[in-house]
Design a protein around this motif. Structure first.
Motif, mmCIF file in Angstrom:
data_model
loop_
_atom_site.group_PDB
_atom_site.id
_atom_site.type_symbol
_atom_site.label_atom_id
_atom_site.label_comp_id
_atom_site.label_asym_id
_atom_site.label_seq_id
_atom_site.Cartn_x
_atom_site.Cartn_y
_atom_site.Cartn_z
ATOM 1 N N UNK A 259 68.343 26.472 41.640
ATOM 2 C CA UNK A 259 69.406 25.494 41.879
ATOM 3 C C UNK A 259 69.506 24.457 40.760
ATOM 4 N N UNK A 260 68.386 24.163 40.116
ATOM 5 C CA UNK A 260 68.372 23.165 39.049
ATOM 6 C C UNK A 260 69.420 23.470 37.997
ATOM 7 N N UNK A 261 69.570 24.739 37.627
ATOM 8 C CA UNK A 261 70.473 25.092 36.533
ATOM 9 C C UNK A 261 71.940 24.927 36.939
ATOM 10 N N UNK A 262 72.259 25.150 38.202
ATOM 11 C CA UNK A 262 73.620 24.896 38.665
ATOM 12 C C UNK A 262 73.921 23.402 38.603
ATOM 13 N N UNK A 263 72.947 22.579 39.016
ATOM 14 C CA UNK A 263 73.154 21.119 38.964
ATOM 15 C C UNK A 263 73.297 20.647 37.518
ATOM 16 N N UNK A 264 72.538 21.245 36.603
ATOM 17 C CA UNK A 264 72.653 20.870 35.197
ATOM 18 C C UNK A 264 73.982 21.329 34.611
ATOM 19 N N UNK B 273 85.127 32.798 34.628
ATOM 20 C CA UNK B 273 84.762 34.212 34.792
ATOM 21 C C UNK B 273 83.367 34.338 35.387
ATOM 22 N N UNK B 274 82.412 33.550 34.866
ATOM 23 C CA UNK B 274 81.047 33.603 35.389
ATOM 24 C C UNK B 274 80.984 33.065 36.815
ATOM 25 N N UNK B 275 81.938 32.202 37.176
ATOM 26 C CA UNK B 275 81.929 31.594 38.513
ATOM 27 C C UNK B 275 82.560 32.484 39.576
ATOM 28 N N UNK B 276 83.164 33.602 39.180
ATOM 29 C CA UNK B 276 83.784 34.489 40.164
ATOM 30 C C UNK B 276 82.731 34.987 41.157
ATOM 31 N N UNK B 277 83.020 34.791 42.434
ATOM 32 C CA UNK B 277 82.089 35.206 43.468
ATOM 33 C C UNK B 277 80.983 34.212 43.752
ATOM 34 N N UNK B 278 80.939 33.093 42.987
ATOM 35 C CA UNK B 278 79.921 32.067 43.190
ATOM 36 C C UNK B 278 80.520 30.887 43.962
ATOM 37 N N UNK B 279 79.696 30.247 44.754
ATOM 38 C CA UNK B 279 80.145 29.116 45.566
ATOM 39 C C UNK B 279 79.989 27.827 44.768
ATOM 40 N N UNK B 280 80.868 27.647 43.771
ATOM 41 C CA UNK B 280 80.806 26.429 42.971
ATOM 42 C C UNK B 280 81.638 25.338 43.636
ATOM 43 N N UNK B 281 81.449 24.099 43.200
ATOM 44 C CA UNK B 281 82.199 22.980 43.764
ATOM 45 C C UNK B 281 83.701 23.208 43.598
ATOM 46 N N UNK C 68 85.863 20.979 43.416
ATOM 47 C CA UNK C 68 86.325 19.961 42.461
ATOM 48 C C UNK C 68 86.181 20.458 41.031
ATOM 49 N N UNK C 69 85.128 21.221 40.755
ATOM 50 C CA UNK C 69 84.914 21.775 39.419
ATOM 51 C C UNK C 69 86.010 22.781 39.083
ATOM 52 N N UNK C 70 86.298 23.654 40.017
ATOM 53 C CA UNK C 70 87.340 24.653 39.775
ATOM 54 C C UNK C 70 88.694 23.977 39.548
ATOM 55 N N UNK C 71 88.982 22.948 40.342
ATOM 56 C CA UNK C 71 90.249 22.223 40.208
ATOM 57 C C UNK C 71 90.372 21.568 38.836
ATOM 58 N N UNK C 72 89.345 20.823 38.434
ATOM 59 C CA UNK C 72 89.417 20.065 37.178
ATOM 60 C C UNK C 72 89.472 20.994 35.967
ATOM 61 N N UNK C 73 88.698 22.078 35.986
ATOM 62 C CA UNK C 73 88.708 23.013 34.857
ATOM 63 C C UNK C 73 90.084 23.653 34.699
ATOM 64 N N UNK C 74 90.652 24.137 35.795
ATOM 65 C CA UNK C 74 91.941 24.816 35.685
ATOM 66 C C UNK C 74 93.053 23.848 35.278
ATOM 67 N N UNK C 75 92.987 22.618 35.741
ATOM 68 C CA UNK C 75 94.002 21.641 35.353
ATOM 69 C C UNK C 75 93.872 21.256 33.883
ATOM 70 N N UNK C 76 92.628 21.151 33.382
ATOM 71 C CA UNK C 76 92.462 20.903 31.942
ATOM 72 C C UNK C 76 93.110 22.029 31.136
ATOM 73 N N UNK C 77 92.848 23.261 31.540
ATOM 74 C CA UNK C 77 93.414 24.417 30.834
ATOM 75 C C UNK C 77 94.935 24.378 30.876
ATOM 76 N N UNK C 78 95.507 24.092 32.041
ATOM 77 C CA UNK C 78 96.969 24.053 32.182
ATOM 78 C C UNK C 78 97.594 23.031 31.233
ATOM 79 N N UNK C 79 97.002 21.867 31.164
ATOM 80 C CA UNK C 79 97.588 20.838 30.303
ATOM 81 C C UNK C 79 97.306 21.085 28.825
ATOM 82 N N UNK C 80 96.167 21.713 28.505
ATOM 83 C CA UNK C 80 95.898 22.047 27.098
ATOM 84 C C UNK C 80 96.959 22.989 26.563
ATOM 85 N N UNK C 81 97.315 24.009 27.349
ATOM 86 C CA UNK C 81 98.330 24.969 26.916
ATOM 87 C C UNK C 81 99.668 24.268 26.696
#
Length: 727
Positions: free
Chosen positions: A490-495, A552-560, A562-575
Motif C-alpha cells: 500500500x505504501x507505493x500507492x500512497x506515494x 492505462x496502469x490504473x485500469x482495473x485498479x481501485x484508485x481514488x 479524485x485522481x482519475x477526475x483531475x488527471x483526465x481534466x488536465x489532459x482535456x485542457x492540455x489538448x
C-alpha cells in the motif's frame, strides 16, 4: 504561531461584539453558517460541529460605516463611503460555500492595501489562542488556494479556492497581477486584492473583487498519506463547482504537419558535429553543444507518431543513428553533453561545464532509451543496459538523495540544494524508480526491482515538498503505481498519490484574461518547477504522456476517483491549450524580441518554452526545439484511426478498449468522471463525404452537430461506453 496583525485584532473584537446580530443563518453538511455585518466588513462565519469557527470576509470598507441596504435570502446589497457592494452566497450539503462580491466604486479609487479574507477567531474571540497548519497555499500565479487544518480547537480541515478568472476586469483596470494574492499565516490567511499603484478603479463601473469557494471536512489528518488523500479529494470536490472555461476542437493533424516540416527543414533547429546532425535545444542556438535529453525528447513523440501513422520519417533514423555518440566508454554511461563537443561549453552557468550532470538529466534519457528498448530497438537497449551500472553507482553514492549538479567522473557535488535548506532534486528518486522498473521489465533481473523499491521508500515523508520538476514527478507517480501493482504494498500507492498532489499543487486553475493573457487560454496549465514564473511546453507535454500511461496502469485498479477526475481534466485542457505555445498563433506584440537563448522566429511552428502572466511577454527563454513533441504526442493518444475509412475519431478525454469492425462499427471506453463533459469529433480526413453516423453513450443515442471543415462534434460524459456505427 505568528504574531497577528492589527486587522486581525480589530476583526476579532468586532466578531465578539454581543450587539452584532446575524442577518442570515443556514446549516449545511453539519456546519452552521451565520452572516454578520460589522462596522467595516461583512463576515460569513462557519461554526464547526466539534467546536471552533472560521470567518470569511466577503466585503470590506476601510474606516467607513458599512451598512446593509437590502438583504434577500442569500443576496446582500451594502453601501459605504467608498462605494456599493453586491454579495451572493450559496451553500450546499457537501458542504461547499461560495461567496461572490461585486463592487461599484463611488469615486476613482487607488487601492494600496486590502486585508486577507479568512480569520480563525477562536471560541474566546482571541485568534492567537488558536492553532493550525497551512499545508498548501498559492505560489506565483498558480491556483489561488489554501488547504489548511485546524488543530486547536481540533475542528477539521478546509480547502479555500479563489476563482481568479473572475478578477480579470479588476486586474485590467488596475494593471495588477493575480500572482501571490492568496496566502498568509495562521490565523489570518486567504485572499487580498492585489494593490494598485498608478492605475485606479473607475467610478460607477462594477467589477468582481472576490469569487471564493470553500469546502469543509471534519477530519484533521494525522499522517502524510491521509493529508495527501484529503487534499486530492477536496481539490476534486471544489473543481466540480468551478465555472469551467469551454474548450474548442483544434486541427491537430494540420498543426502536426506544419511542425514536422519546420522541424525537419529549418536549419535553425539543427547543428552539425563531426559529420552528424543533432537537434539544437533552442532555435538558432549554435553555441550550446548537443544534449542527449534534447534528441530523445523529440525522438520519443516522433516514434509514437510513426507507430500510429505506420510511417517512419527519415529524421527518426538520423536521430537513432547518432545516439551512441553520447556514450562515454571510460565512465560507462551516456552523457548529458555530446563528448565530442564538450569543449564548446562556455561555462557561463554551473551546469554548462564538461562532465557536469544535472541529476534528472541522466535518468530522463535512460527512461526514454528504455521505452525504445521495450519497443524492440537493439541500439537503444544496448545504450540503456550499458549505462545502468553507473546509474546505480550514483544512486548508492548519494544514498538515493540526489544533489542538483555533480561531476560524472568524480561524483563531486557542484550544487547540493535547489535553495538553502530545501535539499536537492527530491523527485529524482521516483524517476530512478521508473528507470529501474523498466530495466526489470526488460531483463527480469530481480536486482533492478530491488533498486526500485529502495529508491521509492526514500520519498516517504517528503510531503508537498517532494516535487522538483513536473515531468520527473509525473513519471514517478506512474512508476509507483506500477510498483504497487507488482508488490501490492500500500505504501507505493500512497506515494503515487503524493507525486500527483505535488503536480496538482503546481497548476493554474484559472484563466488569465488580462493583458497579454487575453490571447491564450491558461486554465489547468502546469508549472515546470516549484518556483517557476512561467508554464513550459516540454514539461507539459511529458506530463501529458505520463498521465496517459498512469491511466492505462490504473485500469482495473481501485484508485481514488479524485485522481482519475483531475488527471483526465488536465489532459482535456492540455489538448485545448497546447496550440498556444506556438508563436505562429500569438500576436507579435506579446512575444519577447530578444530571448535568453537563440532567436525567436514568430513564423516557425516550433513552440515557445515559456508562457507568462498577462503583463509579461512570453518566449523570454527561447523557442524550444525539444518541446517539438507537443503535437506528435497528442495525435496518437487522441485520434483513433478507423481501418478502411476516410474519417478519424477524436476525443479530448483519454479512451481505452478501442474495437473496430471494418465498415460497420467501433466502440471504446472513456476515462474521467460522469459529472463532467468531454468532446468527441468525427474528423473528416479524406475527400469522401462523411457517412451517416449513429452514436450511443451507455446505450443512449447522442446527436451531433456539424462544425467547420465538415467535422461532426458530440458532447459526451466521462466514464461512458461509446459506440459509433455507420452505413
Amino acid at each position: 504561531m505568528h504574531g497577528i496583525s492589527l486587522w486581525a485584532v480589530s476583526a476579532s473584537a468586532q466578531l465578539a461584539n454581543d450587539n452584532l446580530n446575524a442577518i442570515y443563518c443556514k446549516d449545511a453538511g453539519g456546519i452552521s453558517f451565520k452572516v454578520f455585518c460589522s462596522a467595516d466588513s461583512l463576515w460569513i462565519v462557519a461554526y464547526w460541529p466539534k467546536g471552533g469557527r472560521t470567518a470569511f470576509r466577503a466585503a470590506f470598507s476601510p474606516g467607513s460605516a458599512l451598512t446593509v441596504k437590502k438583504a434577500t435570502d442569500s443576496s446582500f446589497l451594502l453601501n459605504s463611503d467608498i462605494g456599493s457592494y453586491h454579495i451572493k452566497i450559496s451553500l450546499n450539503n457537501e458542504p461547499v460555500l461560495r461567496y461572490t462580491t461585486s463592487f461599484k466604486p463611488a469615486k476613482d479609487l487607488i487601492i494600496p492595501f486590502w486585508p486577507k479574507d479568512i480569520l480563525i477567531p477562536g471560541n474566546d474571540n482571541n485568534a492567537e489562542h488558536t492553532a493550525g497548519k497551512i499545508h498548501v497555499s498559492q505560489e506565483g500565479t498558480r491556483s489561488g488556494l489554501i488547504y489548511s487544518s485546524m488543530h486547536k480547537p481540533r475542528s477539521g480541515s478546509f480547502l479555500y479556492f479563489q476563482n481568479l478568472t473572475a478578477l480579470a476586469k479588476y486586474c485590467e483596470q488596475t494593471e495588477t497581477s493575480c500572482a501571490n494574492v492568496v496566502g498568509g499565516n495562521w490565523p489570518e490567511m486567504g485572499f487580498s486584492l492585489p494593490p494598485s499603484k498608478d492605475k485606479f478603479l473607475k467610478a460607477g463601473k462594477e467589477v468582481i473583487i472576490s469569487d471564493a469557494f470553500v469546502i469543509f471536512d471534519e477530519e484533521v489528518p494525522t499522517d502524510e498519506a491521509t493529508t495527501i488523500r484529503q487534499y486530492l479529494n477536496l481539490l476534486a470536490a471544489v473543481y466540480l463547482h468551478l465555472p469551467l472555461p469551454p474548450t474548442t476542437y483544434k486541427e491537430w493533424p494540420e498543426i502536426l504537419q506544419k511542425g514536422l516540416k519546420d522541424l525537419i527543414d529549418s536549419p535553425a533547429c539543427w547543428a552539425q558535429v563531426a559529420g552528424h546532425r543533432y537537434f539544437n535545444a533552442y532555435v538558432s542556438d549554435y553555441t550550446t553543444p548537443p544534449e542527449i535529453m534534447v534528441q530523445l525528447a523529440v525522438l520519443l513523440p516522433l516514434q509514437d507518431y510513426a507507430d500510429w501513422s505506420r510511417s517512419t520519417p527519415e529524421v527518426i533514423k538520423d536521430i537513432k543513428a547518432n545516439l551512441p555518440t553520447f556514450y562515454d566508454e571510460k565512465i560507462g554511461s551516456i552523457m548529458r553533453w555530446l563528448p565530442a563537443a564538450e569543449d564548446k561549453l562556455k561555462e557561463e552557468e554551473e551546469q554548462k561545464k564538461p562532465k557536469v550532470m544535472d541529476s534528472w538529466y541522466l535518468h530522463q534519457p535512460l527512461l526514454n532509451l528504455s521505452r525504445l528498448a521495450l519497443k524492440g530497438d537493439k541500439r537503444a537497449e544496448k545504450l540503456f543496459l550499458d549505462s545502468l551500472d553507473f546509474s546505480i553507482k550514483v544512486a548508492h553514492h548519494f544514498n538515493y538523495r540526489w544533489p542538483v549538479f555533480y561531476k560524472m567522473d568524480t561524483l563531486e557535488v557542484i550544487k547540493a540544494e535547489t535553495s538553502p535548506g530545501k535539499g536537492g532534486e527530491k523527485d529524482v528518486a521516483g524517476l530512478y524508480t521508473h528507470v529501474m522498473l523498466q530495466a526489470w521489465e526488460l531483463t527480469k533481473e530481480k536486482r533492478y526491482l530491488n533498486e526500485a523499491e529502495r529508491a521509492a521508500k526514500t520519498l516517504e515523508g517528503l510531503g508537498f515538498e517532494m516535487f522538483y520538476q513536473a515531468n520527473n514527478t509525473a513519471f514517478a507517480s506512474g512508476a509507483l503505481l506500477r510498483l504497487y501493482k507488482i508488490t501490492r504494498k500500500e505504501l507505493y500507492l500512497e506515494l503515487s498519490y503524493l507525486c500527483l498532489a505535488g503536480i496538482f499543487k503546481n497548476v493554474q486553475l484559472w484563466d488569465c484574461n488580462y493583458g497579454y493573457g487575453k490571447h491564450f487560454p491558461a486554465f489547468f496549465a502546469l508549472f515546470p518547477l516549484n518556483d517557476a514564473p512561467y508554464t513550459a511546453v516540454y514539461e507539459e507535454q511529458e506530463v501529458f504522456c505520463a498521465f496517459h500511461d498512469y491511466l492505462k496502469h490504473a485500469e482495473g485498479e481501485d484508485i481514488l476517483p479524485s485522481v482519475r477526475l483531475l488527471i483526465t481534466e488536465y489532459i482535456r485542457y492540455l489538448v485545448d491549450r497546447a496550440m498556444y505555445y506556438y508563436p505562429t498563433v500569438l500576436p507579435k506584440e506579446m512575444l519577447e524580441e530578444k530571448p535568453k537563448i537563440g532567436e525567436l522566429d514568430p513564423k516557425l511552428w516550433i513552440a515557445l518554452e515559456d508562457l507568462h502572466d498577462g503583463w509579461e511577454k512570453s518566449g523570454s527563454v527561447g523557442q524550444e526545439v525539444y518541446g517539438a513533441g507537443n503535437a506528435f504526442g497528442i495525435l496518437p493518444r487522441h485520434y483513433l484511426l478507423v481501418p478502411g475509412e476516410e474519417f478519424m475519431v477524436y476525443v479530448d478525454y483519454p479512451a481505452s478498449g478501442f474495437k473496430a469492425r471494418k465498415g460497420s462499427a467501433i466502440s471504446f471506453t472513456l476515462s474521467g468522471d460522469e459529472r463532467l463533459e468531454c468532446k468527441m469529433v468525427l474528423v473528416k480526413s479524406g475527400e469522401a463525404k462523411l457517412p451517416s453516423f449513429s452514436v450511443t453513450a451507455d446505450g443512449k443515442s447522442i446527436k451531433g452537430k456539424g462544425i467547420k471543415n465538415g467535422h461532426i462534434q458530440y458532447l459526451l460524459k466521462g466514464n461512458q461506453q461509446v459506440r459509433i456505427s455507420w452505413a
